[in-house]
Design a protein around this motif. Structure first.
Motif, mmCIF file in Angstrom:
data_model
loop_
_atom_site.group_PDB
_atom_site.id
_atom_site.type_symbol
_atom_site.label_atom_id
_atom_site.label_comp_id
_atom_site.label_asym_id
_atom_site.label_seq_id
_atom_site.Cartn_x
_atom_site.Cartn_y
_atom_site.Cartn_z
ATOM 1 N N VAL A 1 -2.789 3.824 -3.419
ATOM 2 C CA VAL A 1 -2.456 2.776 -4.383
ATOM 3 C C VAL A 1 -2.339 1.459 -3.653
ATOM 4 O O VAL A 1 -1.568 1.330 -2.693
ATOM 5 N N ARG B 1 -6.931 9.141 -9.459
ATOM 6 C CA ARG B 1 -7.112 9.223 -10.916
ATOM 7 C C ARG B 1 -8.602 9.171 -11.205
ATOM 8 O O ARG B 1 -9.203 8.095 -11.241
ATOM 9 N N ASP C 1 -0.474 -2.101 -7.798
ATOM 10 C CA ASP C 1 -0.383 -1.199 -8.952
ATOM 11 C C ASP C 1 -1.760 -0.637 -9.305
ATOM 12 O O ASP C 1 -1.951 -0.070 -10.376
ATOM 13 N N ARG C 2 -2.702 -0.764 -8.379
ATOM 14 C CA ARG C 2 -4.065 -0.314 -8.617
ATOM 15 C C ARG C 2 -4.317 0.983 -7.862
ATOM 16 O O ARG C 2 -4.249 1.028 -6.625
ATOM 17 N N VAL C 3 -4.583 2.053 -8.593
ATOM 18 C CA VAL C 3 -4.870 3.352 -7.988
ATOM 19 C C VAL C 3 -6.348 3.395 -7.617
ATOM 20 O O VAL C 3 -7.218 3.328 -8.495
ATOM 21 N N VAL C 4 -6.639 3.507 -6.327
ATOM 22 C CA VAL C 4 -8.036 3.556 -5.889
ATOM 23 C C VAL C 4 -8.467 4.982 -5.548
ATOM 24 O O VAL C 4 -9.655 5.261 -5.477
ATOM 25 N N ARG D 1 -12.883 -2.242 -3.457
ATOM 26 C CA ARG D 1 -11.467 -2.053 -3.109
ATOM 27 C C ARG D 1 -10.801 -3.313 -2.559
ATOM 28 O O ARG D 1 -9.592 -3.334 -2.381
ATOM 29 N N GLU E 1 -3.266 10.437 -2.980
ATOM 30 C CA GLU E 1 -3.331 9.244 -3.819
ATOM 31 C C GLU E 1 -3.266 8.010 -2.930
ATOM 32 O O GLU E 1 -2.526 7.980 -1.947
ATOM 33 N N VAL F 1 0.848 -1.192 0.000
ATOM 34 C CA VAL F 1 0.000 0.000 0.000
ATOM 35 C C VAL F 1 0.881 1.238 0.000
ATOM 36 O O VAL F 1 1.878 1.300 0.736
ATOM 37 N N ARG F 2 0.522 2.200 -0.837
ATOM 38 C CA ARG F 2 1.132 3.524 -0.784
ATOM 39 C C ARG F 2 0.012 4.543 -0.703
ATOM 40 O O ARG F 2 -0.961 4.453 -1.461
ATOM 41 N N ALA F 3 0.142 5.484 0.212
ATOM 42 C CA ALA F 3 -0.937 6.458 0.374
ATOM 43 C C ALA F 3 -0.386 7.821 0.741
ATOM 44 O O ALA F 3 0.537 7.933 1.541
ATOM 45 N N GLU G 1 3.256 4.066 3.889
ATOM 46 C CA GLU G 1 3.588 2.924 3.044
ATOM 47 C C GLU G 1 3.547 1.658 3.870
ATOM 48 O O GLU G 1 3.999 1.641 5.016
#
Length: 350
Positions: free
Chosen positions: A57, A66, A60-63, A75, A55, A5-7, A21
């Protein structure tokens, strides 16, 4: 392998701006005072709150970030809150099967996934009971199974044991440990035991910002933020490194057996208040760890069957008998010593 997870989460109305992260298969504990932004982070990750900026993520899925955010039900997030909130009219196995069924699984597949999840958290024997027949700890373990049955990409645990007694907490912690295997997990907690036994890393929030990140042993054993200091239960004194230990800003010197900082550098030293030895200034024979440093009593506070003595930059916890024998009053001079083996000197910026 489950992705991480990245946020980056910005919620202006709550004054929150947090970067976070979580690696695949990592459990990150998020701690902080009330109002620090912990629930905001959980709500944004779960899809219950849309941030003003940022953002999110999963792999590799941007929730978030975008176009329109991905809705909560798409999700693949497993959320376990403080209360289990099970459907009272359904059996345990039906409660856990509800998520897979809502996701399109057949009745048979949903039941298989429910039984598997209940087995994973050690409560499959309760499958045919109703929620009214469960204890608080059993219900919370069922809630964890319910989250697992959906095969979540991310597991969010928002103070999952805060409403439980001590005995039930141990069982729920064991269930959390099993549930977190193989997926990124974020654990919001006020329990230092959970941080030390479940988390791989700790993120400390204060005022909507990240103020400290590290391994549990480092953050709780050598805290640099105000909240982590209180959370750990340690007393932290600041000063200057000496060849033997630390010269506290309030004067004097305390030796340390765990000391590897060059003299002259600004340092912190941590110890548990119960390790401190306190005597009246007119009776220096009562400490086995040297004369100690001179301070004046500022406050006496009852604390978990002890008496906490606050004396300038130092703190000591005394038994009731010891406090009564000393008959201390605010303003009185005292000597405080800490055994060298119980004092850790460190560079808080390292």
């Amino acid at each position: 392998m489950t992705a991480g997870v990245r946020a980056r989460i910005v919620v202006d109305a709550r004054a929150v701006a947090v970067d976070l992260e979580v690696a695949p298969s990592e459990c990150v504990a998020v701690i902080g005072p009330n109002g620090a932004g912990k629930s905001t982070v959980v709500e944004v990750l779960a899809g219950l709150l849309t941030p003003d900026d940022g953002e999110v993520v999963f792999g590799d899925r941007v929730v978030v970030g975008r176009g329109r955010p991905v809705p909560a039900h798409r999700r693949r997030v497993g959320l376990v809150a403080q209360t289990p909130d099970l459907f009272p009219h359904l059996s345990v196995v039906a409660n856990v099967a509800y998520g897979p069924r809502a996701g399109g699984a057949s009745r048979r597949e949903a039941r298989l996934r429910s039984v598997r999840a209940l087995t994973d958290v050690g409560v499959v024997a309760l499958a045919d009971r109703t929620p009214a027949e469960l204890s608080g700890g059993q219900a919370q373990r069922v809630a964890i199974a319910r989250a697992l049955a959906t095969d979540p990409a991310v597991l969010l645990l928002d103070e999952p044991t805060s409403a439980l007694d001590l005995g039930a907490r141990q069982d729920v912690r064991a269930a959390i440990r099993r549930a977190a295997v193989g997926r990124p997990t974020i654990l919001v907690t006020h329990d230092p035991v959970e941080v030390m036994t479940l988390a791989d890393r700790v993120v400390v929030l204060e005022g909507g910002r990240v103020v400290e990140v590290g391994r549990p042993a480092a953050v709780l054993g050598r805290p640099s933020s105000a909240f982590a200091t209180v959370f750990s239960g340690l007393a932290v004194v600041r000063g200057t490194a000496t060849a033997a230990g630390i010269a506290p800003d309030g004067g004097g010197e305390l030796p340390s057996a765990a000391h590897a900082v060059p003299p002259g550098r600004a340092v912190s030293a941590a110890y548990h208040p119960t390790a401190a030895r306190l005597s009246r200034d007119d009776d220096r024979t009562t400490t086995r760890d040297g004369v100690g440093v001179l301070r004046h009593v500022e406050a006496l506070e009852p604390r978990d069957g002890l008496v906490r003595v606050r004396a300038g930059d130092l703190t000591a916890d005394l038994t009731l008998a010891r406090a009564a024998a000393l008959a201390l009053e605010p303003g009185e001079p005292v000597r405080i010593a800490v055994p060298a083996e119980d004092l850790v000197v460190y560079d808080p910026s390292a």
